[in-house]
Design a protein around this motif. Structure first.
Motif, PDB file in Angstrom:
ATOM      1  N   ALA A 111       6.524  -8.217   3.214  1.00  0.00           N
ATOM      2  CA  ALA A 111       6.006  -8.579   4.807  1.00  0.00           C
ATOM      3  C   ALA A 111       6.172  -7.389   5.545  1.00  0.00           C
ATOM      4  CB  ALA A 111       6.745  -9.686   5.401  1.00  0.00           C
ATOM      5  N   ALA A 112       7.220  -6.310   5.402  1.00  0.00           N
ATOM      6  CA  ALA A 112       7.426  -5.308   6.321  1.00  0.00           C
ATOM      7  C   ALA A 112       6.370  -4.229   5.886  1.00  0.00           C
ATOM      8  CB  ALA A 112       8.983  -4.896   5.973  1.00  0.00           C
ATOM      9  N   TYR A 113       6.281  -4.267   4.493  1.00  0.00           N
ATOM     10  CA  TYR A 113       5.211  -3.094   3.990  1.00  0.00           C
ATOM     11  C   TYR A 113       3.743  -3.531   4.506  1.00  0.00           C
ATOM     12  CZ  TYR A 113       8.495   0.102   1.726  1.00  0.00           C
ATOM     13  OH  TYR A 113       9.036   0.795   1.260  1.00  0.00           O
ATOM     14  N   ALA A 114       3.576  -4.723   4.426  1.00  0.00           N
ATOM     15  CA  ALA A 114       2.216  -5.362   4.968  1.00  0.00           C
ATOM     16  C   ALA A 114       1.961  -4.953   6.503  1.00  0.00           C
ATOM     17  CB  ALA A 114       2.145  -6.775   4.518  1.00  0.00           C
ATOM     18  N   HIS A 115       3.138  -5.066   7.343  1.00  0.00           N
ATOM     19  CA  HIS A 115       3.048  -4.886   8.640  1.00  0.00           C
ATOM     20  C   HIS A 115       2.947  -3.243   8.891  1.00  0.00           C
ATOM     21  CE1 HIS A 115       4.321  -5.058  12.923  1.00  0.00           C
ATOM     22  NE2 HIS A 115       5.154  -3.933  12.824  1.00  0.00           N
ATOM     23  N   ALA A 116       3.688  -2.430   8.188  1.00  0.00           N
ATOM     24  CA  ALA A 116       3.333  -1.119   8.144  1.00  0.00           C
ATOM     25  C   ALA A 116       2.059  -0.783   8.057  1.00  0.00           C
ATOM     26  CB  ALA A 116       4.441  -0.342   7.290  1.00  0.00           C
ATOM     27  N   ILE A 117       1.518  -1.149   6.875  1.00  0.00           N
ATOM     28  CA  ILE A 117       0.019  -0.593   6.730  1.00  0.00           C
ATOM     29  C   ILE A 117      -0.763  -1.034   7.410  1.00  0.00           C
ATOM     30  CG2 ILE A 117      -1.606  -1.181   4.770  1.00  0.00           C
ATOM     31  CD1 ILE A 117       0.585  -1.224   2.769  1.00  0.00           C
ATOM     32  N   GLU A 118      -0.820  -2.316   8.176  1.00  0.00           N
ATOM     33  CA  GLU A 118      -1.689  -2.789   8.889  1.00  0.00           C
ATOM     34  C   GLU A 118      -1.614  -1.931  10.366  1.00  0.00           C
ATOM     35  OE1 GLU A 118      -2.710  -6.902  11.308  1.00  0.00           O
ATOM     36  OE2 GLU A 118      -1.341  -6.985   9.910  1.00  0.00           O
TER      37      GLU A 118
END
Length: 341
Positions: A318-325
């Motif tokens: 979830a953290a990496y998805a947030h960072a990418i977005e």
């Protein structure tokens, strides 16, 4: 665990090719049990507590990449781990053209003899001559930028400074402990003023940090050993911090791996000097650290497995998805995350 559990899609434009300027202007994703928040590295003093201690890796990156010839054959060498005063283990491009005893000629009248071939395909090289190997590498080597940067642009003079941390003191790494690249003298002064201490240890990062996990199951992946040292005084200070209610926050996965290698089952951190090949995956019980400041890592990498072990795989996905977005920059020159389980 299946390695494909640690896969995720990363747009190539998210890979940073230069560091933030100033370094502490990099973005910082703060992740703890309450959720996540977008910050910048310069805000770190307000995110930690009086009595906490940051632990940095003081290794210094050496010019570990060399281009050479053996007869008509071109070979590319990336030094990995020092094995003796003049011997280095190395990953070699075009290694099939070399045999034990062959001499490889590099630029600037530097040469090395093939000593041993290892089961992982790497070679041990003995550097010839009387000069210290460090001087030979300064003449013939170049800064070993990670392949995901060097494959997109040519390394240049800026990288000689950009790819060293302000703590770099002990030569021997072939990759930078990149989480510490974000720190500046101004930030360190602010941390001191906020009552947040710091200490250093040494782990000479090897080129194996860039190698992909080719196994399908984490149980079948073999880590390359790296040499580290955590001295008795530092071990005592880390134990005292935790005994007093403070937290030991590793700056970078290299600092974390050495502290965990030095920690007993009861959490006591012992002095350490030698090789470590610790491989941390979900299910590991952390003993010596209470948090981690680290950059964003490659899909399917041992480092993404490590942060998933610390925070939980679902939390990190979830953290990496947030960072990418939200446009965070990834990898060595990218942004950072502060992970407090």
């Amino acid at each position: 665990m299946q390695v494909d559990l640690f896969d995720f899609a990363l747009p190539p434009e998210r890979i940073a090719l230069r560091p933030a300027v100033p370094r502490d202007a990099a973005r910082l994703l703060h992740v703890d049990r309450s959720g996540m928040a977008d910050r910048v590295v310069a805000e770190l003093p307000s995110l930690l507590r009086v009595g906490d201690m940051l632990v940095f890796n003081d290794t210094r990156v050496i010019p570990a990449q060399l281009d050479g010839r053996r007869g008509e054959a071109r070979v590319g060498v990336t030094l990995h781990k020092r094995e003796g005063p003049r011997r280095w283990q190395a990953f070699v491009r075009n290694a099939r053209r070399l045999r034990d005893g062959d001499v490889v000629a590099f630029d600037a009248d530097v040469s090395a003899r093939v000593a041993t071939r290892h089961t992982d395909g790497s070679l041990s090289l003995d550097f010839l001559g009387e000069e210290p190997v460090e001087l030979l590498l300064e003449r013939a080597g170049r800064m070993p930028l990670p392949p995901y940067i060097a494959g997109k642009r040519t390394p240049d003079a800026r990288d000689a400074d950009d790819y060293q941390t302000m703590f770099a003191a002990q030569p021997g790494a072939v990759a930078a402990p990149t989480a510490a690249l974000h720190f500046t003298p101004a930030l360190m002064a602010a941390l001191d003023a906020a009552g947040i201490a710091h200490r250093t240890l040494t782990l000479h990062v090897g080129a194996g940090t860039f190698l992909p996990v080719k196994a399908e199951d984490t149980d079948d992946h073999a880590m390359h050993a790296e040499w580290g040292r955590l001295d008795p005084a530092t071990a005592a200070e880390l134990n005292a911090v935790r005994a007093g209610g403070g937290r030991v926050i590793a700056v970078g996965t290299t600092s974390l791996r050495l502290i965990e290698s030095a920690a007993d089952e009861d959490g006591t951190i012992r002095p350490f000097e030698g090789d470590t090949a610790i491989f941390i995956t979900p299910g590991y019980r952390f003993r010596g650290i209470d948090g981690l400041l680290t950059n964003f890592h490659l899909p399917r990498s041992t480092l993404f497995m490590l942060v998933s072990a610390l925070m939980g795989l679902d939390v990190m996905k979830a953290a990496y998805a947030h960072a990418i977005e939200n446009g965070y920059r990834f990898y060595s020159y990218g942004d950072a995350s502060l992970l407090l389980p």
